[in-house]
Design a protein around this motif. Structure first.
Motif, PDB file in Angstrom:
ATOM      1  N   MET A   1      34.832  44.912  51.118  1.00 38.81           N
ATOM      2  CA  MET A   1      35.864  45.540  50.463  1.00 38.81           C
ATOM      3  C   MET A   1      35.839  44.846  49.067  1.00 38.81           C
ATOM      4  O   MET A   1      36.329  43.751  49.067  1.00 38.81           O
ATOM      5  N   ILE A   2      35.953  45.536  47.870  1.00 37.63           N
ATOM      6  CA  ILE A   2      36.144  44.876  46.718  1.00 37.63           C
ATOM      7  C   ILE A   2      37.425  45.818  46.009  1.00 37.63           C
ATOM      8  O   ILE A   2      37.115  46.889  45.663  1.00 37.63           O
ATOM      9  N   LEU A   3      38.513  45.311  45.734  1.00 36.87           N
ATOM     10  CA  LEU A   3      39.539  45.949  44.989  1.00 36.87           C
ATOM     11  C   LEU A   3      39.612  45.068  43.624  1.00 36.87           C
ATOM     12  O   LEU A   3      39.372  43.697  43.465  1.00 36.87           O
ATOM     13  N   HIS A   5      41.603  43.388  40.371  1.00 37.65           N
ATOM     14  CA  HIS A   5      42.651  42.738  40.392  1.00 37.65           C
ATOM     15  C   HIS A   5      44.176  43.332  40.413  1.00 37.65           C
ATOM     16  O   HIS A   5      44.685  43.182  41.192  1.00 37.65           O
ATOM     17  N   THR A   7      44.778  46.670  41.203  1.00 41.79           N
ATOM     18  CA  THR A   7      44.724  47.269  42.719  1.00 41.79           C
ATOM     19  C   THR A   7      45.336  46.249  43.539  1.00 41.79           C
ATOM     20  O   THR A   7      46.437  46.602  44.331  1.00 41.79           O
ATOM     21  N   ALA A   8      44.768  45.274  43.860  1.00 44.03           N
ATOM     22  CA  ALA A   8      45.204  44.170  44.701  1.00 44.03           C
ATOM     23  C   ALA A   8      46.751  43.646  44.577  1.00 44.03           C
ATOM     24  O   ALA A   8      47.407  43.533  45.481  1.00 44.03           O
ATOM     25  N   LEU A   9      47.107  43.570  43.251  1.00 45.38           N
ATOM     26  CA  LEU A   9      48.207  43.151  42.764  1.00 45.38           C
ATOM     27  C   LEU A   9      49.392  44.256  43.228  1.00 45.38           C
ATOM     28  O   LEU A   9      50.368  44.095  43.775  1.00 45.38           O
ATOM     29  N   ILE A  11      48.989  46.653  45.421  1.00 47.65           N
ATOM     30  CA  ILE A  11      49.445  46.813  46.923  1.00 47.65           C
ATOM     31  C   ILE A  11      50.179  45.474  47.413  1.00 47.65           C
ATOM     32  O   ILE A  11      51.004  45.605  48.463  1.00 47.65           O
ATOM     33  N   PHE A  12      49.863  44.470  46.960  1.00 47.61           N
ATOM     34  CA  PHE A  12      50.549  43.221  47.379  1.00 47.61           C
ATOM     35  C   PHE A  12      52.120  43.399  47.067  1.00 47.61           C
ATOM     36  O   PHE A  12      52.870  43.260  47.917  1.00 47.61           O
ATOM     37  N   ILE A  15      53.829  46.244  49.417  1.00 48.20           N
ATOM     38  CA  ILE A  15      54.092  45.711  50.571  1.00 48.20           C
ATOM     39  C   ILE A  15      55.071  44.508  50.958  1.00 48.20           C
ATOM     40  O   ILE A  15      56.184  44.738  51.533  1.00 48.20           O
TER      41      ILE A  15
END
Lengths: 58, 144
Positions: A1-3, A5, A7-9, A11-12, A15
């Protein structure tokens, strides 16, 4: 899985702000407001730090 | 009229209802369950919705961390600073050992999202510690 930066930020931030809001506030309205505040703060700080780092020769 | 007002003001107010505290053994048992299975402590206390949201948050973050090829740390004595990463990782409880058992947390350093994945795996463990502390406070009657 490659998100990406960003998108990862997002989602982080989503949550972590959810958990922080539920832990620190008791009323649903307060939880929602605090969760939105923390989420937006995560994004704002990331943008500001990103722009500060942009001209640095890394 | 004044007398009537004074009577109303001096009428005994209903005492605020203080939440009951569980005994310490039960509290520690509930907290241990919450550490091993994220969100279970709140579910056992009766906070179903909160517990399910916590479980979903921690487990989703853990799964995303593994999906991004993050690394799960073991207890390695030749690398003392890895102890902190290990402590953060084991905060997730049973999912950590399941992932270790199936070699899911090896970590691929060349993978583009390796750093994010590893951070996700640390933070979901640390969040679970906070969640367990929240359950402890509720069980001890310190929090509504």
């Amino acid at each position: 899985m490659i998100l990406s930066h960003f998108t990862a930020l997002v989602i982080f931030a989503l949550i972590v702000s959810t958990v922080f809001a539920l832990i620190t506030k008791n009323e649903p309205r307060e939880q929602f407001r605090y969760g939105v505040f923390v989420f937006l703060s995560f994004l704002a700080v990331a943008f500001v730090v990103g722009w500060i780092m942009y001209p640095l020769p890394l | 009229m004044d007398q009537a007002n004074q009577q109303v003001e001096s009428a005994p107010q209903p005492a605020p209802v203080e939440p009951e505290a569980m005994n310490m053994v039960a509290t520690l048992g509930i907290c241990s369950a919450g550490w091993l299975i994220p969100g279970l402590a709140h579910i056992l206390i009766g906070r179903w919705i909160r517990g399910l949201i916590f479980a979903a948050s921690v487990l989703l973050m853990f799964a995303l961390g593994l999906g991004m090829h993050g690394k799960l740390y073991d207890l390695e004595f030749d690398e003392p600073l890895h102890v902190f990463a290990f402590i953060a990782n084991i905060g997730t409880g049973i999912p950590y050992w399941i992932a270790e058992r199936f070699n899911l947390g090896i970590g691929t350093m060349t993978w583009p999202s390796y750093d994010y994945g590893t951070t996700y795996l640390w933070v979901c463990g640390l969040l679970n510690y906070l969640i367990v502390l929240d359950a402890f406070d509720i069980a001890q009657g310190r929090k509504p």
